[in-house]
Write a protein that holds these residues in place. Structure first.
Motif: not given
Length: 382
Positions: A28-36
């Motif tokens: 449930g932790k946020p994912i930084a630098n995920a590309r969209i």
């Protein structure tokens, strides 16, 4: 009061619709630098896992290092990504000759990455920390033009920087500096060959090849996972000079292209150096770690840049009885890509002075800047 409460609820609903959050499906932790990758642009999540994507978007793709790529049919305010694998012991470890792989990609760079004039709308972010405290942040929207999309060493050594890369400063969204928090912030005004080189992946690729070729250098590569044509590979390089490199890449074996590259330079073992600041103060300088990241995606049949990031950490400066531990980050997110011509930009940034001292050219395009909690707190402090 009742009307104010209703207004607050409506405003909250509107704001929540303007962004989505990407999280780890297991923790449930946020994912930084995920590309969209959206239909008309490309964005990344910030440190808190949020990205400026509103509920009008459908049929988009999300990917992040260490997680399975997802095709999203309909908008959701929270997107959960699955880790690539749960137990590393379940994965068969296979050796990879990274020297051969790097040299092949370098030799065929012009064939595998787009190498014609191109124009990008980018968001450029600079942050500097002193003793773990943020003291400078600048976020601006920039038009970036590149003649070849790769670093030309001949032009670079001859300081013909405008023949390689040009920028047009548009909307300066945030610019804040606390002078009292940092002593050694001064630098020379001249734009350096290496500073420009770090914008381009071929420069970093050649740097690693040269490190591998040094006398008594040890190196290794390991296939960590494989999904379709995409391979995840980790690598290590240890030079006799004391520089250690640990990194990971994503490699498309069908197109023979490195689509993601991250190298962490560990230089703690290098000797302390004597330096002089631009205002004449002598101090001791100890190296720390530096991380370079390059991300690419395939658009209209060609590979173009999505992100470049340069981070440094634990660089320590000793001045009299003071100790300053430095951390910094320079990030460029390439929101859009357009094929261009050889004319370049007019007006354009003068690299002989700080980018922030150039006069902005106003652009009314919709902003994709979304601050993290830490960045917003820094801006809010009087």
């Amino acid at each position: 009061m009742k009307h104010l409460s209703i207004l607050f609820v409506l405003l909250s609903a509107f704001l929540s619709a303007q962004k989505l959050q990407v999280v780890d499906s297991e923790t449930g932790k946020p994912i930084a630098n995920a590309r969209i990758i959206l239909s008309d642009q490309l964005v990344y999540t910030n440190e808190d896992g949020f990205a400026p994507v509103d509920n009008t978007y459908k049929d988009f793709e999300i990917s992040a290092t260490g997680f399975k790529k997802e095709k999203i049919k309909n908008f959701s305010s929270v997107i959960k990504l699955q880790p690539v694998f749960k137990d590393i012991e379940e994965v068969k470890i296979v050796s990879v000759d990274i020297k051969k792989l790097f040299e092949d990609v370098s030799k065929n760079y012009h064939k595998r990455y787009y190498d014609e004039p191109s124009l990008y709308d980018v968001v450029m972010k600079h942050k500097y920390f002193d003793n773990n405290k943020l003291h400078f942040m600048a976020i601006t929207e920039v038009k970036l033009w590149s003649r070849k999309n790769w670093y030309d060493y001949k032009d670079g050594y001859n300081k013909r920087y405008d023949d390689i890369l040009q920028m047009q400063l548009n909307n300066v969204k945030y610019l804040k500096k606390n002078n009292s928090d940092s002593i050694f912030f001064a630098k020379t005004a001249e734009f350096s060959h290496e500073e420009l080189g770090n914008y381009f992946f071929n420069y970093e690729l050649n740097r690693n090849i040269q490190n591998i070729k040094f006398h008594k250098t040890k190196y290794s590569g390991t296939l960590i996972s494989e999904e379709g044509d995409e391979q995840s590979i980790s690598f290590k390089i240890k030079t006799e000079r004391g520089t250690n490199v640990e990194g990971n890449i994503k490699y498309n074996k069908a197109d023979k292209v490195i689509t993601f590259f991250q190298a962490n330079y560990i230089m703690d073992d290098l000797p302390v150096e004597k330096k002089v600041s631009t205002d004449g103060r002598e101090f001791d300088y100890k190296y720390g770690q530096a991380t370079l990241t390059y991300d690419f995606y395939k658009k209209d049949g060609v590979y173009v840049p999505a992100l470049t990031r340069f981070e440094s950490d634990n660089y320590t400066m000793f001045y009299k009885d003071e100790t300053h531990v430095k951390k910094s980050m320079r990030e460029i997110i390439y929101n859009t890509f357009t094929k261009s011509d050889k004319k370049g930009l007019d007006p354009k940034v003068d690299f002989n002075k700080s980018i922030w001292l150039n006069v902005p050219v106003k652009d009314d395009k919709e902003s994709t800047v979304l601050l993290s909690k830490e960045e917003q707190e820094f801006i809010n402090v009087k």
